[in-house]
Design an enzyme around this catalytic site. Sequence first.
Site, PDB file in Angstrom:
ATOM      1  N   GLY A   1      21.991  14.855   2.331  1.00  0.00           N
ATOM      2  CA  GLY A   1      23.339  15.056   2.296  1.00  0.00           C
ATOM      3  C   GLY A   1      24.006  15.562   3.588  1.00  0.00           C
ATOM      4  NE  ARG A   2      22.279  20.998   6.481  1.00  0.00           N
ATOM      5  CZ  ARG A   2      22.806  22.282   6.229  1.00  0.00           C
ATOM      6  NH1 ARG A   2      23.729  22.642   6.638  1.00  0.00           N
ATOM      7  NH2 ARG A   2      22.154  22.850   5.166  1.00  0.00           N
TER       8      ARG A   2
ATOM      9  CE1 TYR B   1      23.983  29.596   2.722  1.00  0.00           C
ATOM     10  CE2 TYR B   1      25.747  28.239   3.870  1.00  0.00           C
ATOM     11  CZ  TYR B   1      25.178  28.466   2.582  1.00  0.00           C
ATOM     12  OH  TYR B   1      25.530  27.943   1.298  1.00  0.00           O
TER      13      TYR B   1
ATOM     14  CB  CYS C   1      42.158  41.384   4.142  1.00  0.00           C
ATOM     15  SG  CYS C   1      43.837  40.818   4.429  1.00  0.00           S
ATOM     16  CD  GLU C   2      35.551  39.690   2.392  1.00  0.00           C
ATOM     17  OE1 GLU C   2      34.578  39.578   2.788  1.00  0.00           O
ATOM     18  OE2 GLU C   2      35.944  39.217   1.311  1.00  0.00           O
TER      19      GLU C   2
ATOM     20  CE1 TYR D   1      25.538  21.209   0.571  1.00  0.00           C
ATOM     21  CE2 TYR D   1      24.583  20.559   2.927  1.00  0.00           C
ATOM     22  CZ  TYR D   1      24.663  20.628   1.522  1.00  0.00           C
ATOM     23  OH  TYR D   1      23.464  19.864   0.934  1.00  0.00           O
TER      24      TYR D   1
HETATM   25  N1  LLP Z   1      18.549  17.533  -3.029  1.00  0.00           N
HETATM   26  C1  LLP Z   1      18.545  18.762  -3.558  1.00  0.00           C
HETATM   27  C2  LLP Z   1      17.875  18.861  -4.978  1.00  0.00           C
HETATM   28  C3  LLP Z   1      19.175  19.841  -2.981  1.00  0.00           C
HETATM   29  O1  LLP Z   1      19.164  20.973  -3.655  1.00  0.00           O
HETATM   30  C4  LLP Z   1      19.884  19.659  -1.774  1.00  0.00           C
HETATM   31  C5  LLP Z   1      20.494  20.881  -1.307  1.00  0.00           C
HETATM   32  C6  LLP Z   1      19.777  18.458  -1.328  1.00  0.00           C
HETATM   33  C7  LLP Z   1      19.179  17.238  -1.896  1.00  0.00           C
HETATM   34  C8  LLP Z   1      20.543  17.945   0.067  1.00  0.00           C
HETATM   35  O2  LLP Z   1      20.181  18.699   1.138  1.00  0.00           O
HETATM   36  P1  LLP Z   1      20.691  18.285   2.568  1.00  0.00           P
HETATM   37  O3  LLP Z   1      20.240  16.941   2.944  1.00  0.00           O
HETATM   38  O4  LLP Z   1      22.134  18.282   2.521  1.00  0.00           O
HETATM   39  O5  LLP Z   1      19.949  19.280   3.402  1.00  0.00           O
HETATM   40  N2  LLP Z   1      25.343  25.187   1.485  1.00  0.00           N
HETATM   41  C9  LLP Z   1      24.166  25.128   2.299  1.00  0.00           C
HETATM   42  C10 LLP Z   1      23.205  24.174   1.857  1.00  0.00           C
HETATM   43  C11 LLP Z   1      22.781  23.994   0.559  1.00  0.00           C
HETATM   44  C12 LLP Z   1      21.779  22.873   0.109  1.00  0.00           C
HETATM   45  C13 LLP Z   1      21.576  22.825  -1.015  1.00  0.00           C
HETATM   46  N3  LLP Z   1      20.632  21.821  -1.482  1.00  0.00           N
HETATM   47  C14 LLP Z   1      24.741  25.044   3.660  1.00  0.00           C
HETATM   48  O6  LLP Z   1      25.914  25.052   4.061  1.00  0.00           O
HETATM   49  O7  LLP Z   1      23.862  24.960   4.700  1.00  0.00           O
END
Ligand code: LLP
Length: 423
Positions: free
Chosen positions: A277-278, A318, A346-347, A375
């Site tokens: 994802g990221r 985070y 307001c935090e 995200y």
């Molecule tokens: N697969 C599963 C089962 C996951 O739970 C996740 C992310 C991904 C793939 C994708 O991971 P990535 O490649 O994006 O690292 N909100 C947080 C990140 C939460 C990730 C949750 N799961 C942030 O802003 O850092």
Amino acid sequence: MDHFLHQNGILHAEDVALPEIAAEVGTPFYVYSTATFERHYRLLDEALSGLDHLICYAMKANSNQAILTLMARLGAGVDVVSGGEYRRAIAAGFPGERIVFSGVGKTRAEMELALTGGIRQFNVESEPEMHILSAVAEKLGKLAPITVRVNPDVDAKTHEKIATGKAENKFGIPISRAREVYAEAANLPGLDVVGIDVHIGSQLTDLEPFEQAYMKVAELTHVLRADGHDIRRLDLGGGLGIPYERSNNAPPLPVEYGEVIKRTVGDLGCEVEIEPGRIIAGNAGLLVSNVIYVKSGEDRDFLIVDAAMNDLIRPAMYGAYHDIVPVVEPAAGVELTPYDVVGPVCESGDTFTKGRDLPPVGPGDLIAFRSAGAYGAVMASEYNTRPLIPEVLVHGHQFAVIRQRPTFDEIINRDIVPKWLKG
Ligand code: LLP
């Protein structure tokens, strides 16, 4: 290759100057670069060349329909974690056979939706889920393809809120119990066991935990095959980190990650899936904001900007670092001043960064938070009745609003005042 660069002193997204977008949609807004999404997808695809593979974009990072349509057109698969995300995938044109369904709390309704609409596989995370899924599939006269997500008890060495592969985390089944769980799955009439799934966390900046987890998966593949299971697919999850601080050591490259995959599971004859994802979306987007005030405190200066924690919650949630760059390029050698960059919410938690050295900026100046494509928009809220901010996609010289800012009437009229409170 960075598609967000200063050209003639003005920060651009590809070939579009950011002030031009600001003039049209107002601030704050998210802006994404098509070329960056494409490039990141291609780098991963190349990293897995030679393997039978599918890149299942984890849409939780950025699930705008325009982004999903772009990914679908590139030939990606997609990882969904809710019925809502499944519907988004179908609407964006992903065929069922390129959709994988992850998550610890799938409901019967979500299972039915995916079984009816088409699914590549469910990544099952517990025995109770396995039983329900089998029953739902049987009732529909279908066979649900599954992998079991194993928890390898590996330390991903990332922020505790986004680590998922330790025994204490809610995810997957303990790898030590995999044999009995697979034996049980094989006996359930509605399931077709196709492989193994693992995902140990997000924003991993070290390949070692991946290597450990994937070695455990390879070992398990042999064991399960010896038990008679036809393990033919491995879902290796997402998690590869991105450089948030340009000054810092760069995290591993996709090609190095690909080498780990090839080295650990490459010779098992399995189809390989990853769920990034990221690494695809993160550095494909900026959050652009306008400076409202510069306020002098007792011992520091506050840069009060019109974006806030409701728009980009990562720093508050985070302690995440996002690079901040003025849209107008500062003169070379200009003196830097430390600012606490804060939003109007307001935090005190509505603080993007403390004591960040920035070139002089003042009211009316545009600044950009980098690495906000993943995200960012998806985690936004309307706290303090601040409307969700627009998202804009750039493609070369063109740009398009891919999500509009709602009006205040739309926001207010979503609420319903019961009749006993009226009149
Ligand atoms: N697969 C599963 C089962 C996951 O739970 C996740 C992310 C991904 C793939 C994708 O991971 P990535 O490649 O994006 O690292 N909100 C947080 C990140 C939460 C990730 C949750 N799961 C942030 O802003 O850092």
